[in-house]
Scaffold this motif. Sequence first.
Motif, PDB file in Angstrom:
ATOM      1  N   VAL A 249       0.845  -1.205   0.000  1.00  0.00           N
ATOM      2  CA  VAL A 249       0.000   0.000   0.000  1.00  0.00           C
ATOM      3  C   VAL A 249       0.881   1.256   0.000  1.00  0.00           C
ATOM      4  N   PHE A 250       1.984   1.201   0.759  1.00  0.00           N
ATOM      5  CA  PHE A 250       2.916   2.341   0.747  1.00  0.00           C
ATOM      6  C   PHE A 250       3.499   2.531  -0.662  1.00  0.00           C
ATOM      7  N   ASP A 251       3.792   1.397  -1.343  1.00  0.00           N
ATOM      8  CA  ASP A 251       4.319   1.506  -2.718  1.00  0.00           C
ATOM      9  C   ASP A 251       3.311   2.230  -3.607  1.00  0.00           C
ATOM     10  N   GLU A 252       2.051   1.832  -3.451  1.00  0.00           N
ATOM     11  CA  GLU A 252       0.978   2.447  -4.242  1.00  0.00           C
ATOM     12  C   GLU A 252       0.856   3.937  -3.883  1.00  0.00           C
ATOM     13  N   ALA A 253       0.900   4.215  -2.578  1.00  0.00           N
ATOM     14  CA  ALA A 253       0.745   5.599  -2.107  1.00  0.00           C
ATOM     15  C   ALA A 253       1.846   6.494  -2.669  1.00  0.00           C
ATOM     16  N   ALA A 254       3.080   5.926  -2.730  1.00  0.00           N
ATOM     17  CA  ALA A 254       4.226   6.735  -3.177  1.00  0.00           C
ATOM     18  C   ALA A 254       4.073   7.192  -4.627  1.00  0.00           C
ATOM     19  N   GLN A 255       3.268   6.438  -5.398  1.00  0.00           N
ATOM     20  CA  GLN A 255       3.018   6.840  -6.796  1.00  0.00           C
ATOM     21  C   GLN A 255       2.074   8.035  -6.866  1.00  0.00           C
ATOM     22  N   LEU A 256       1.289   8.231  -5.807  1.00  0.00           N
ATOM     23  CA  LEU A 256       0.179   9.197  -5.884  1.00  0.00           C
ATOM     24  C   LEU A 256       0.362  10.459  -5.048  1.00  0.00           C
ATOM     25  N   ARG A 257       0.969  10.296  -3.877  1.00  0.00           N
ATOM     26  CA  ARG A 257       1.123  11.430  -2.970  1.00  0.00           C
ATOM     27  C   ARG A 257       2.445  11.297  -2.213  1.00  0.00           C
ATOM     28  N   SER A 258       2.910  12.411  -1.638  1.00  0.00           N
ATOM     29  CA  SER A 258       4.158  12.337  -0.860  1.00  0.00           C
ATOM     30  C   SER A 258       3.857  12.161   0.629  1.00  0.00           C
ATOM     31  N   LYS A 259       2.570  12.273   0.979  1.00  0.00           N
ATOM     32  CA  LYS A 259       2.213  12.229   2.397  1.00  0.00           C
ATOM     33  C   LYS A 259       1.191  11.126   2.647  1.00  0.00           C
ATOM     34  N   VAL A 260       1.381  10.387   3.752  1.00  0.00           N
ATOM     35  CA  VAL A 260       0.424   9.330   4.105  1.00  0.00           C
ATOM     36  C   VAL A 260      -0.189   9.632   5.470  1.00  0.00           C
ATOM     37  N   GLY A 261      -1.499   9.597   5.530  1.00  0.00           N
ATOM     38  CA  GLY A 261      -2.198   9.726   6.804  1.00  0.00           C
ATOM     39  C   GLY A 261      -2.430   8.337   7.366  1.00  0.00           C
ATOM     40  N   LEU A 262      -1.707   7.991   8.447  1.00  0.00           N
ATOM     41  CA  LEU A 262      -1.879   6.661   9.050  1.00  0.00           C
ATOM     42  C   LEU A 262      -3.068   6.731  10.004  1.00  0.00           C
ATOM     43  N   VAL A 263      -4.116   6.018   9.675  1.00  0.00           N
ATOM     44  CA  VAL A 263      -5.342   6.099  10.470  1.00  0.00           C
ATOM     45  C   VAL A 263      -5.298   5.040  11.561  1.00  0.00           C
ATOM     46  N   SER A 264      -5.344   5.503  12.787  1.00  0.00           N
ATOM     47  CA  SER A 264      -5.278   4.612  13.937  1.00  0.00           C
ATOM     48  C   SER A 264      -5.635   5.437  15.166  1.00  0.00           C
ATOM     49  N   THR A 265      -6.276   4.823  16.141  1.00  0.00           N
ATOM     50  CA  THR A 265      -6.624   5.587  17.338  1.00  0.00           C
ATOM     51  C   THR A 265      -5.378   5.948  18.138  1.00  0.00           C
ATOM     52  N   SER A 266      -4.354   5.136  18.051  1.00  0.00           N
ATOM     53  CA  SER A 266      -3.132   5.391  18.807  1.00  0.00           C
ATOM     54  C   SER A 266      -1.950   4.851  18.013  1.00  0.00           C
ATOM     55  N   LEU A 267      -1.408   5.724  17.181  1.00  0.00           N
ATOM     56  CA  LEU A 267      -0.382   5.323  16.224  1.00  0.00           C
ATOM     57  C   LEU A 267       0.805   4.636  16.876  1.00  0.00           C
ATOM     58  N   ASN A 268       1.220   5.169  18.010  1.00  0.00           N
ATOM     59  CA  ASN A 268       2.429   4.649  18.626  1.00  0.00           C
ATOM     60  C   ASN A 268       2.225   3.268  19.247  1.00  0.00           C
ATOM     61  N   ASN A 269       0.984   2.804  19.339  1.00  0.00           N
ATOM     62  CA  ASN A 269       0.749   1.490  19.931  1.00  0.00           C
ATOM     63  C   ASN A 269       0.835   0.364  18.921  1.00  0.00           C
ATOM     64  N   HIS A 270       1.005   0.702  17.650  1.00  0.00           N
ATOM     65  CA  HIS A 270       1.201  -0.354  16.659  1.00  0.00           C
ATOM     66  C   HIS A 270       2.501  -1.082  17.016  1.00  0.00           C
ATOM     67  N   PRO A 271       2.454  -2.431  17.146  1.00  0.00           N
ATOM     68  CA  PRO A 271       3.677  -3.123  17.597  1.00  0.00           C
ATOM     69  C   PRO A 271       4.848  -2.958  16.645  1.00  0.00           C
ATOM     70  N   GLN A 272       4.580  -2.586  15.395  1.00  0.00           N
ATOM     71  CA  GLN A 272       5.688  -2.413  14.442  1.00  0.00           C
ATOM     72  C   GLN A 272       5.796  -0.950  13.986  1.00  0.00           C
ATOM     73  N   ALA A 273       5.460  -0.021  14.892  1.00  0.00           N
ATOM     74  CA  ALA A 273       5.432   1.404  14.513  1.00  0.00           C
ATOM     75  C   ALA A 273       6.782   1.861  13.949  1.00  0.00           C
ATOM     76  N   ALA A 274       7.877   1.445  14.602  1.00  0.00           N
ATOM     77  CA  ALA A 274       9.191   1.909  14.154  1.00  0.00           C
ATOM     78  C   ALA A 274       9.473   1.431  12.726  1.00  0.00           C
ATOM     79  N   VAL A 275       9.103   0.175  12.435  1.00  0.00           N
ATOM     80  CA  VAL A 275       9.343  -0.375  11.085  1.00  0.00           C
ATOM     81  C   VAL A 275       8.491   0.392  10.066  1.00  0.00           C
ATOM     82  N   ILE A 276       7.263   0.691  10.448  1.00  0.00           N
ATOM     83  CA  ILE A 276       6.365   1.428   9.538  1.00  0.00           C
ATOM     84  C   ILE A 276       6.986   2.777   9.168  1.00  0.00           C
TER      85      ILE A 276
END
Length: 511
Positions: A249-276
């Motif tokens: 999805v990030f690959d697809e997004a990079a073709q269309l926009r330079s900015k991604v809005g990560l939708v989540s109630t608490s972004l930092n709680n994603h267990p792989q936030a750093a990798v993202i």
Amino acid sequence: MLNETGAIRKDPGGKLNLALVYPNTYWVGMSNLGFQTMYRLFNAHKGILCERFFTDCPRSVESGRALHDFHLIAFSLSYELDYPAALRMLLEKGIPVSSSTRKGCPIVMAGGAALSANPEPLAEALDLCFLGDGETLPDMLHEAFTKSTGYEEFLDRISLVPGVYLPARTSPVVEGEAIRGFTGPKPMLSLVDPLEDPARTAVMTPDTAFGDMYLVEAARGCPFQCRFCSAREMNSPYRSVPVDRLLPVFDEAAQLRSKVGLVSTSLNNHPQAAVIFEEMRKRGLKVAAPSLRPGTIGEDLLRALKDSRVAGVTLAPETGSEELRFALGKRIGNEVILEDVRALISSGIRDIKLYFMVGLPGEEIHDLDETVDLVKRIRQTFIHVSRGNRRIGTINVSINTMVPKPHTPFERQAMVEPGDAKARLSRIARALKSESNVTVSYEGPKWAYLQALLCRGDRNVFGLILEMARGEQGSWQRLMKDWPRNPDYYALRERPVGEILPWSFYRTGCT
Ligand code: SF4
């Protein structure tokens, strides 16, 4: 012609023709990730054609066809105040608003956050409601529709699908004003786990609140337990999207926009936030200004915000009173919030938006003053740390009146009446008026009252919604006053333990 890319146009022949309706403007509807996702998922099914409608696009965006030309009309209802517009769109096309009159021609259904929390106020209008996650719906709907020879058979088949609720087959047993029980099958919420196909922008257009970015859902649900929060109750359990599902999805997004809005109630709680964040950085993608939960803002997130040159973020302390905040289930001290503000401004954030509420259970005048104090302390910290930056930004304070929502631990709470709410909002606004770099805004409490009436109502409220659909928005207050029932009974009243609530015939995923 609308300024968009990604619209899907299909030949209608031999397909289930579905009108996907957002009963608000194109701008509002296209800003809704759930609406965009259902558009993508319906059209991904080769047997379904799905076209979009909005209040300012009353004919289909894709083909210009009229609403009554479709087999099925599906409303996306995220906000209760859109209910009158949904009925108005039917009325304007001469489509009967009552399901018993329509008898499936066309079938009218609805889903979305508001409807999933309490479908009863619209029950009379809907042949079927879909409660919960919609990912499984296209396959099931298509199968039931194509295999059925008539309306009743369609209902028989679709009734077996998790998430489906048929208002004609499950009814409250009413005695006077009170509900004594329910007859018919009890629905259950649809739950998708794991989230393998991330919700994401389907149609790109600058004419939305997120026109400069590509939205991707990073997680659904919330690991926290704020007792007023419907989003958590309706989307439990917390489920994060695995990184390997986000990468394409990030690959697809990079073709269309330079900015991604990560939708989540608490972004930092994603267990792989750093990798993202790292994977986004590798693709040259910036993180869009997110809403952050205080107390969870870690180093990886701060670095990602800095690298992305994010100018503003949103925090929701809810109240300045630690005691009240803890009672809400948000166990975060004021010092933690101040520390977060310090860290964010040091990382280059310029503007901060703060969400507060009034009308919390047990709230006293001194609690409102504690909110004022907290904003002033945040401002001091903000100004102090901002001195190192080239420009000092703004603190936007947004205050709402709390609506006790169905299926939350506060569902039985009384709601503060609008005059009282107005006095509380004004007290905070007045006290902050002379603070430089601080702006205060709030929505009139009459809208919160109407939202409460519609979200806490039962089937009797349908008559009022219908009157509102027939009238102009300016007449809604008068229609409420003229309504033969007492709106306070639904909006304001505390519901004693033992009273059967209109929405209690089904349960959410929360325990
Ligand atoms: S952190 Fe936000 S989304 Fe999560 S429960 Fe609290 S208010 Fe709801």
